[in-house]
Structure formats: structure tokens, C-alpha cells
Design a protein around this motif. Sequence first.
Motif, PDB file in Angstrom:
ATOM      1  N   LYS A 145     -33.946  12.325 -24.155  1.00 52.55           N
ATOM      2  CA  LYS A 145     -35.114  12.967 -23.526  1.00 52.55           C
ATOM      3  C   LYS A 145     -36.048  11.938 -22.885  1.00 52.55           C
ATOM      4  CE  LYS A 145     -34.557  17.359 -24.514  1.00 52.55           C
ATOM      5  NZ  LYS A 145     -34.079  18.211 -23.449  1.00 52.55           N
ATOM      6  N   GLU A 146     -36.167  10.733 -23.504  1.00 54.52           N
ATOM      7  CA  GLU A 146     -37.013   9.668 -22.941  1.00 54.52           C
ATOM      8  C   GLU A 146     -36.605   9.319 -21.513  1.00 54.52           C
ATOM      9  OE1 GLU A 146     -36.618   6.204 -25.406  1.00 54.52           O
ATOM     10  OE2 GLU A 146     -37.756   7.092 -27.052  1.00 54.52           O
ATOM     11  N   ARG A 147     -35.356   9.527 -21.197  1.00 51.95           N
ATOM     12  CA  ARG A 147     -34.815   9.188 -19.875  1.00 51.95           C
ATOM     13  C   ARG A 147     -34.707  10.415 -18.970  1.00 51.95           C
ATOM     14  NH1 ARG A 147     -33.785   6.200 -23.857  1.00 51.95           N
ATOM     15  NH2 ARG A 147     -33.531   3.956 -23.629  1.00 51.95           N
ATOM     16  N   ASP A 148     -35.371  11.513 -19.366  1.00 41.88           N
ATOM     17  CA  ASP A 148     -35.339  12.776 -18.613  1.00 41.88           C
ATOM     18  C   ASP A 148     -33.921  13.287 -18.424  1.00 41.88           C
ATOM     19  OD1 ASP A 148     -38.129  12.977 -18.334  1.00 41.88           O
ATOM     20  OD2 ASP A 148     -38.101  11.606 -16.620  1.00 41.88           O
ATOM     21  N   LEU A 149     -33.112  13.158 -19.477  1.00 46.07           N
ATOM     22  CA  LEU A 149     -31.740  13.652 -19.470  1.00 46.07           C
ATOM     23  C   LEU A 149     -31.617  14.785 -20.472  1.00 46.07           C
ATOM     24  CD1 LEU A 149     -29.899  10.194 -19.631  1.00 46.07           C
ATOM     25  CD2 LEU A 149     -30.260  11.600 -17.593  1.00 46.07           C
ATOM     26  N   ASP A 150     -30.540  15.568 -20.337  1.00 42.76           N
ATOM     27  CA  ASP A 150     -30.226  16.613 -21.300  1.00 42.76           C
ATOM     28  C   ASP A 150     -29.019  16.172 -22.110  1.00 42.76           C
ATOM     29  OD1 ASP A 150     -32.150  18.629 -20.513  1.00 42.76           O
ATOM     30  OD2 ASP A 150     -30.952  18.874 -18.699  1.00 42.76           O
ATOM     31  N   LEU A 151     -29.079  16.338 -23.421  1.00 43.64           N
ATOM     32  CA  LEU A 151     -27.949  16.044 -24.295  1.00 43.64           C
ATOM     33  C   LEU A 151     -27.058  17.274 -24.293  1.00 43.64           C
ATOM     34  CD1 LEU A 151     -26.544  14.173 -26.294  1.00 43.64           C
ATOM     35  CD2 LEU A 151     -28.045  15.055 -28.083  1.00 43.64           C
ATOM     36  N   GLU A 152     -25.935  17.186 -23.614  1.00 47.98           N
ATOM     37  CA  GLU A 152     -25.042  18.331 -23.447  1.00 47.98           C
ATOM     38  C   GLU A 152     -24.068  18.487 -24.607  1.00 47.98           C
ATOM     39  OE1 GLU A 152     -25.362  20.619 -21.296  1.00 47.98           O
ATOM     40  OE2 GLU A 152     -26.610  19.719 -19.770  1.00 47.98           O
ATOM     41  N   GLU A 153     -23.575  17.375 -25.131  1.00 46.54           N
ATOM     42  CA  GLU A 153     -22.537  17.477 -26.156  1.00 46.54           C
ATOM     43  C   GLU A 153     -22.466  16.191 -26.974  1.00 46.54           C
ATOM     44  OE1 GLU A 153     -17.658  17.835 -26.290  1.00 46.54           O
ATOM     45  OE2 GLU A 153     -18.692  18.156 -24.400  1.00 46.54           O
ATOM     46  N   ILE A 154     -22.152  16.356 -28.246  1.00 43.70           N
ATOM     47  CA  ILE A 154     -21.819  15.237 -29.127  1.00 43.70           C
ATOM     48  C   ILE A 154     -20.496  15.609 -29.782  1.00 43.70           C
ATOM     49  CG2 ILE A 154     -22.430  13.944 -31.199  1.00 43.70           C
ATOM     50  CD1 ILE A 154     -25.345  14.603 -30.644  1.00 43.70           C
ATOM     51  N   ALA A 155     -19.502  14.733 -29.660  1.00 40.68           N
ATOM     52  CA  ALA A 155     -18.197  15.002 -30.271  1.00 40.68           C
ATOM     53  C   ALA A 155     -17.712  13.744 -30.978  1.00 40.68           C
ATOM     54  CB  ALA A 155     -17.192  15.426 -29.204  1.00 40.68           C
ATOM     55  N   LEU A 156     -17.308  13.906 -32.221  1.00 39.42           N
ATOM     56  CA  LEU A 156     -16.775  12.797 -33.014  1.00 39.42           C
ATOM     57  C   LEU A 156     -15.335  13.142 -33.361  1.00 39.42           C
ATOM     58  CD1 LEU A 156     -17.461  10.101 -34.380  1.00 39.42           C
ATOM     59  CD2 LEU A 156     -18.118  11.406 -36.408  1.00 39.42           C
TER      60      LEU A 156
ATOM     61  N   ARG B  59     -10.116   4.235 -36.263  1.00 39.29           N
ATOM     62  CA  ARG B  59     -11.495   4.378 -35.787  1.00 39.29           C
ATOM     63  C   ARG B  59     -11.796   5.823 -35.476  1.00 39.29           C
ATOM     64  NH1 ARG B  59     -13.427  -0.730 -33.179  1.00 39.29           N
ATOM     65  NH2 ARG B  59     -11.830  -2.239 -33.681  1.00 39.29           N
ATOM     66  N   ARG B  60     -13.015   6.039 -35.060  1.00 35.47           N
ATOM     67  CA  ARG B  60     -13.455   7.337 -34.559  1.00 35.47           C
ATOM     68  C   ARG B  60     -14.066   7.113 -33.191  1.00 35.47           C
ATOM     69  NH1 ARG B  60     -17.682   8.315 -38.974  1.00 35.47           N
ATOM     70  NH2 ARG B  60     -17.774   6.081 -38.676  1.00 35.47           N
ATOM     71  N   VAL B  61     -14.051   8.138 -32.362  1.00 33.25           N
ATOM     72  CA  VAL B  61     -14.687   8.061 -31.047  1.00 33.25           C
ATOM     73  C   VAL B  61     -15.870   9.019 -31.060  1.00 33.25           C
ATOM     74  CG1 VAL B  61     -14.436   8.460 -28.572  1.00 33.25           C
ATOM     75  CG2 VAL B  61     -12.534   7.469 -29.872  1.00 33.25           C
ATOM     76  N   LEU B  62     -17.047   8.469 -30.811  1.00 34.84           N
ATOM     77  CA  LEU B  62     -18.262   9.272 -30.677  1.00 34.84           C
ATOM     78  C   LEU B  62     -18.535   9.405 -29.187  1.00 34.84           C
ATOM     79  CD1 LEU B  62     -20.745  10.763 -31.739  1.00 34.84           C
ATOM     80  CD2 LEU B  62     -21.918   8.547 -31.831  1.00 34.84           C
ATOM     81  N   ARG B  63     -18.396  10.612 -28.686  1.00 36.23           N
ATOM     82  CA  ARG B  63     -18.600  10.881 -27.264  1.00 36.23           C
ATOM     83  C   ARG B  63     -19.929  11.610 -27.109  1.00 36.23           C
ATOM     84  NH1 ARG B  63     -16.234  14.738 -23.158  1.00 36.23           N
ATOM     85  NH2 ARG B  63     -16.041  13.431 -21.301  1.00 36.23           N
ATOM     86  N   VAL B  64     -20.824  11.016 -26.328  1.00 40.40           N
ATOM     87  CA  VAL B  64     -22.142  11.575 -26.070  1.00 40.40           C
ATOM     88  C   VAL B  64     -22.192  11.928 -24.586  1.00 40.40           C
ATOM     89  CG1 VAL B  64     -24.625  11.135 -26.121  1.00 40.40           C
ATOM     90  CG2 VAL B  64     -23.146  10.124 -27.881  1.00 40.40           C
TER      91      VAL B  64
END
Length: 166
Positions: free
Chosen positions: A18-29, A35-40
Amino acid sequence: MSTTQNERLRDLLEPLVKERDLDLEEIALTPAGKRRVLRVVVDADGGVGLDTCAELSRRVAEELDASDAMGDRPYVLEVTSPGTDRPLTLPRHYRRAAGRLVKVRLREGGEVVGRITAVDDAGLDLEVPGVKGRRPTARRLDFGDIAGARVEVEFNRKVTKDEEGS
């Protein structure tokens, strides 16, 4: 990803986005070997550039390293913008796709392909191409009538005079 971990990650990352005026659309782990992949996935009205993704990725990595949100297992972080194949599910997705050709599945059955000409809080206006040389027609769809929608990729789209001037 458990709901609790998803909620913790969202609570941690949303303020950074939000600080960057963006919308967080999805978080997927997702698991990837040891390992794991965290996709933002983030988006904005004007789109999201590579520099913005890179800067946000650094900031997210710092925040994750300073917290215990990812536990002690290794992970790979990907910060990206949505691709053209992502489903349009929220009014802001349709607004950002204005001017684009979309394929819409209707709740009552059937599909409509048309170019988004306007979007408001209740729905969207489409210009549906004419068949066999006929003129395009206007069609209004309320969001409640839409079962699903995606942007159609156009490789040889002709630019109109109105678009040349913008």
C-alpha cells in the motif's frame, strides 16, 4: 498455505504494498523441492514496472527476514504483476482492462466477446464486434451477471484514431 499463515503474510506485506500505491492481488506459497516459493502478485492502475517489483522484492525480503512469518525453512521470493491470463474478478480488474478485448462467461450461460468501453461500480459496457461486416453493438453487463472473464490477447489489433491521440 494454511489460512493462518496466509493471513499473517497478508497482514505483514499489505502495508508495504500500500505504501507504494499498489494492490496486493495474491499471495501463494508452494513447495518446490526442499524449498518453497512465495509468490507475491501486485498490481496498480498504470501497471507495475520491473523497477517497482525489484524494489518491493527487496523490501519484502527484509521484512520477511526480520519476522518469523516464513519459519526456518528456505524459500524463494517472487514479486510480480499479474499476467494477461489472470481472471478478472474485481471491479478494479475490469477498470484496468478498459480498452481491451475480453471474453466473458455469463451466469445464465453463453459467452460474450467484446472490448471494454467503460466500467463503474455496478458493471461494465462492452463494444461487441459486428458479424460479417455489421457495425459493432453496445452491451451492458452487471457484475452479478458475470460468471468469469479474461482478457483476450490481441496480436494484430488496429489502433483507432482516438487511441493514437492519447
